[in-house]
Motif scaffolding. Structure first.
Motif, PDB file in Angstrom:
ATOM      1  N   THR B 342       0.835  -1.203   0.000  1.00 54.00           N
ATOM      2  CA  THR B 342       0.000   0.000   0.000  1.00 54.00           C
ATOM      3  C   THR B 342       0.871   1.254   0.000  1.00 54.00           C
ATOM      4  O   THR B 342       1.692   1.439   0.900  1.00 54.00           O
ATOM      5  CB  THR B 342      -0.908   0.024   1.258  1.00 54.00           C
ATOM      6  N   ASP B 346      -2.230   5.769  -1.225  1.00 55.71           N
ATOM      7  CA  ASP B 346      -3.401   4.896  -1.035  1.00 55.71           C
ATOM      8  C   ASP B 346      -3.849   4.902   0.426  1.00 55.71           C
ATOM      9  O   ASP B 346      -5.047   4.818   0.724  1.00 55.71           O
ATOM     10  CB  ASP B 346      -3.076   3.469  -1.480  1.00 55.71           C
ATOM     11  N   SER B 349      -5.832   8.017   0.771  1.00 53.75           N
ATOM     12  CA  SER B 349      -7.129   7.904   0.071  1.00 53.75           C
ATOM     13  C   SER B 349      -8.147   7.113   0.878  1.00 53.75           C
ATOM     14  O   SER B 349      -9.356   7.363   0.786  1.00 53.75           O
ATOM     15  CB  SER B 349      -6.936   7.202  -1.279  1.00 53.75           C
TER      16      SER B 349
END
Lengths: 485, 444
Positions: B342, B346, B349
């Motif tokens: 990850t 991300d 997000s």
């Protein structure tokens, strides 16, 4: 030794070098430690070398070596000059130094017993007796003790004609008892944590601190802490013992007053300072009773920040840092004093070895004593918490917000210590904290504590600093937040 | 580093003077140069070269070490005499082991001729290029650019000969905007891995993004830690992965080895042979370093052991001992913290409300068994809302248990070699935590 330093200085090209100095250092150390009834380590160390600092085209260069052959000294001088020229590739303005009179001097710190004249056998015997006392207390799971001696002989020569020799002898020592039980490790240290007490003294310091006589008491306290109540959380009156006041001074006064930090020179690592230039003589740092000096002179005491001359050849001085609560002075160098329009450095440039440049470092930054004893201070406190011996310390990179933990606490009610408290901690904002100081104990409770492990600079340097302090009281302090879950 | 032949010659001279049962010589040193800048100019610029020779002697179960940096014949004789005198004055240690025999080591290549050849002018040019980026962004830069070549040799009278040399380059930069700052740092054996411009651009971007920081109430937040922040936090626990620390009952792993102490997604090993690692493939006694699984799926699997600790605890040495004599025993020095896939973007997000931390500062241990650490955030702390970085926030103080922290890791980034200020460089990922305890806030 002086011949080497003179030789090195002679290799500097005086047509190009605006200023240059050579520091030759020869030092010797001994470390002896014990652990749980056995020798922990026994070692000695000696180091000798020479550093050359030059100012060329208004920029600094420095090179150092432990090879004192003529060829190596010449190469090192050339390297220092090459490095200064390289610095000029990113020059914004010329470095200017405030003047300092040419000096010739030879000074040695006084001591009664040369620590290196004591035998390792005797050092171990003392530590093992203290160790035995600590481990005689049921519940002690780890007992530690150590002594440390250092003698350094330094020769300073400058292109301005100064020739200064200094010899300093430092002694330190301490013990610690740990108690592991259930899900907790408690520890008591004496006379201070993280190595004990350090001063500019000989072996007489080890005799004065009476390690064996205090061993059982601290071991009993370590065990008792396992059963003590947790320090409560909230706003409380706090009394700190002298050693903790010493560290509080170090972190929240000593570092912020370093003018190199204020001017951004340490921004990438140690950080900057909230004491920006407009605050000089315009900031109420503490309450009226707070008076702090930076004093490197021997008359202040045998501190780790005591010397005759700093590592730029500037004589030891006493500078008012806080007078009656008002912020009055920085720690300066010849370069930074010039940068703020002062006409002389107050002599705070110190290097931790022959291979390091001097930086602005604390000398003895001390809180001047007030009145009365610790017992009297506790007796005059209705409701508060007494905290003793540092366990953890942390402060932000501009020196506003701090948090300290201590090894031992006591709740005070109606002028008496009524309940032992474990894991005491407190936190705050520097100026709010020092403005809440309403009592400082007197000269009889004042000790010049040694902090042997102050880190600063890139490459890193470790310096010993001194902090005179006596137990002091602070109102309306945040306590216990370190354990708030 | 001194050539092997010179080290062997010095060892022979030491042996001639030694009357000890056993004798060990450790030679270490090299040349280091560092260019330091602040206020968009070079303000300190230094070089050093030096070597230290340290002699450990053993007489009938007694050992001591004496060290010098003077290599003339008289000093060599004196350092042997000093070590012998210190050793002879002690009580006998019945558990002291004979010195280890000669062994072979797996080769590691951590020396770059390019790094070794860097000049003060090369470093100055790198610094100038970084300063230009800061100035272009209206910011003020401070930092360091250093290069080092050095190594060590360890030889003993039982025939052990261990040699290691390496180079190291490091660039660190803090850029300051009127009321915010940013930071970036990288180190490598090869200076060609380091781009001052790229690091300056990264720091400048963080400083710009965190301008006009706002207050956020202290409390527990979903928190994303960049790798440097992870490094400086977890670095505080590895001295506890020591058999001797557990024997002394000063480790938070006392009575916990074999327990599942962390989340199932936590795997940590010590691996000096990892391509991003640095350091020699042998320990302070010359024992070959082994790869050690410290934590597997959250379970504390193993500690590290020097020879003496291993014998006392009935196990095998792992090659992590410190030079003798010492009180500490051993510790893992080449941590590899396994990660995930990850990215930090991300992680952002997927966050409704949380905090992004660039780096942490002045970390100290508050509680040794619960492993509570305190410290501050620094040089880029952000509020994240609805999957986006919303704005910079004033720096927090935290008080957080590492055990609790490693039980709430939601996702991890690709591990990378991270370089911080509180711990030695390690291979660690960015982490997203479901909770991190920020207790107070400072004024900037």
């Amino acid at each position: 030794m002086r011949d080497y330093a003179e030789k090195a200085l002679s290799y500097l090209d005086r047509r190009e070098v605006q200023y240059g100095d050579v520091r030759l250092l020869d030092s010797r150390e001994r470390n002896v430690s014990t652990k749980n009834g056995l020798m922990g380590s026994v070692s000695s160390d000696e180091t000798q070398g020479l550093g050359i600092r030059v100012l060329i085209q208004g920029c600094w260069g420095f090179a150092s070596t432990d090879n004192l052959s003529p060829q190596s000294l010449e190469q090192t001088a050339r390297r220092a000059m090459q490095i200064a020229r390289a610095s000029a590739l990113a020059k914004k303005s010329d470095i200017v130094l405030v003047p300092e009179p040419k000096t010739e001097a030879n000074w040695s710190s006084p001591f009664q017993i040369d620590p290196f004249s004591t035998s390792v056998e005797d050092n171990l015997d003392l530590l093992l007796r203290a160790d035995k006392e600590m481990r005689s207390v049921e519940g002690i799971t780890l007992a530690e003790g150590a002594v440390h001696f250092r003698r350094s002989h330094e020769i300073f020569l400058s292109t301005e004609g100064s020739v200064i020799e200094q010899t300093r002898v430092v002694t330190g020592g301490g013990i610690a008892a740990h108690c592991f039980a259930g899900d907790e490790i408690q520890k008591r240290s004496y006379p201070n944590s993280f190595g004990g007490q350090y001063q500019l003294k000989g072996y007489e310091l080890i005799n004065e601190i009476r390690l064996v006589e205090n061993a059982r008491r601290i071991a009993e306290e370590a065990v008792a802490l396992q059963r003590a109540d947790l320090c409560p959380q909230g706003k409380r009156t706090v009394i700190l013992d002298g050693s903790q006041v010493g560290l509080q001074i170090h972190e929240s006064i000593g570092h912020p007053i370093e003018l190199d930090r204020v001017l951004g020179m340490e921004a990438n690592y140690a950080g900057m300072s909230f004491l920006t230039l407009e605050k000089l003589r315009n900031l109420r740092y503490g309450s009226d009773i707070v008076n702090v000096v930076a004093d490197a002179r021997l008359e202040h005491g045998p501190g780790l920040g005591t010397f005759a001359f700093d590592d730029e050849g500037v004589a030891a001085q006493c500078t008012d840092i806080i007078r009656n609560g008002q912020f009055t002075g920085y720690l300066t160098s010849r370069e930074t004093a010039a940068a703020i329009g002062e006409n002389r450095s107050n002599g705070a440039m110190r290097a931790d070895g022959w291979n390091r440049i001097p930086l602005i470092r604390m000398t003895n930054v001390s809180l001047l004593p007030g009145k009365g004893t610790l017992d009297e201070l506790i007796a005059s406190t209705d409701d508060g918490i007494y905290m003793e011996t540092n366990r953890s310390w942390s402060i932000d990179d501009r020196r506003y917000h701090f948090q300290f933990g201590c090894e031992l606490g006591w709740e005070i009610k109606n002028g008496k210590k009524v309940r032992m408290l474990k894991n005491p901690s407190y936190s705050g904002i520097t100026t709010e904290f020092w403005n809440s100081c309403d009592a400082i104990c007197g000269p009889e409770a004042w000790t010049l504590w040694g902090t042997p492990n102050c880190g600063k600079g890139q490459p890193s340097q470790t310096m010993g600093t001194g902090h005179g302090a006596s137990p002091s009281r602070f109102r309306n302090v945040t306590v216990g937040i370190a354990y708030a879950s | 580093m001194l050539p092997k032949e010179r080290c062997q010659e010095l060892f022979s001279q030491i042996l001639k003077h030694s009357e000890a049962d056993e004798t060990e010589v450790l030679i270490a040193g090299g040349a280091s140069e560092l260019t330091r800048f602040a206020n968009n100019t070079i303000h300190q610029n230094v070089a050093e070269e030096g070597y230290r020779l340290s002699v450990r002697t053993v007489f009938d179960g007694k050992t001591a070490r004496a060290t010098t940096n003077k290599f003339d014949a008289e000093s060599l004789k004196r350092v042997v005499a000093e070590s012998s005198s210190l050793a002879r004055q002690q009580p006998r240690d019945p558990d002291l082991l004979p010195m280890p025999d000669r062994e072979s080591y797996r080769a590691v290549n951590r020396y770059s001729e390019t790094t070794a050849a860097v000049t003060p002018e090369d470093r100055a040019r790198g610094v100038v290029s970084a300063i230009k980026i800061a100035e272009k962004n209206g910011q003020t830069a401070a930092g360091t650019f250093s290069t080092t070549r050095g190594g060590q040799a360890l030889l003993n009278s039982r025939g052990l000969c261990a040699f290691y040399h390496e180079t190291h380059a490091e660039f660190s930069i803090t850029t300051m905007a009127p009321n915010s700052s940013g930071w970036a740092k990288k180190d490598s054996a090869d200076v060609r891995d380091i781009s001052p411009e790229r690091l300056a651009a990264r720091a400048a971007e963080i400083a710009a993004r965190s301008q006009d920081p706002k207050d956020l109430e202290p409390g527990k937040y979903v928190t994303i830690l960049e790798p440097a922040a992870v490094l400086d936090l977890v670095g505080f626990m590895f001295f506890d992965f020591s058999g001797q620390a557990v024997r002394d009952k000063r480790s938070f792993l006392t009575d916990r080895v074999g327990e599942k102490l962390f989340g199932s997604n936590i795997d940590i090993r010590d691996d000096v042979y990892h391509p991003l690692q640095s350091g020699p493939p042998f320990d302070g006694e010359g024992v070959r370093r082994k790869q050690v699984t410290l934590v597997e799926h959250g379970v504390v699997k193993s500690l590290t052991y020097a020879r003496k600790t291993a014998k006392a605890m009935g196990t095998e040495p792992t090659g992590h001992g410190f030079p003798l004599p010492n009180e500490w025993g051993e510790a893992p020095m080449n941590i590899v913290f396994e990660g995930g896939k990850t990215s930090v973007n991300d992680m952002i997000s997927s966050t409704d409300r949380g905090v992004l931390v660039t780096r942490v500062w002045y970390i100290r241990e508050v509680d040794p068994y619960r492993k509570i650490l305190t410290g501050m955030t620094r040089d880029g702390t952000f509020y994240v809302e609805n999957g986006k970085v919303k704005h910079g926030i004033r720096n927090f103080r935290f008080n957080e248990s590492l055990i609790d922290m490693l039980n709430c890791v939601e996702s991890m980034g690709e591990p990378e070699r991270a370089s911080g200020e509180e711990s030695a460089p390690m291979i660690v990922p960015a982490l997203k935590l479901s909770s991190f305890n920020f207790t107070e806030v400072t004024k900037f």
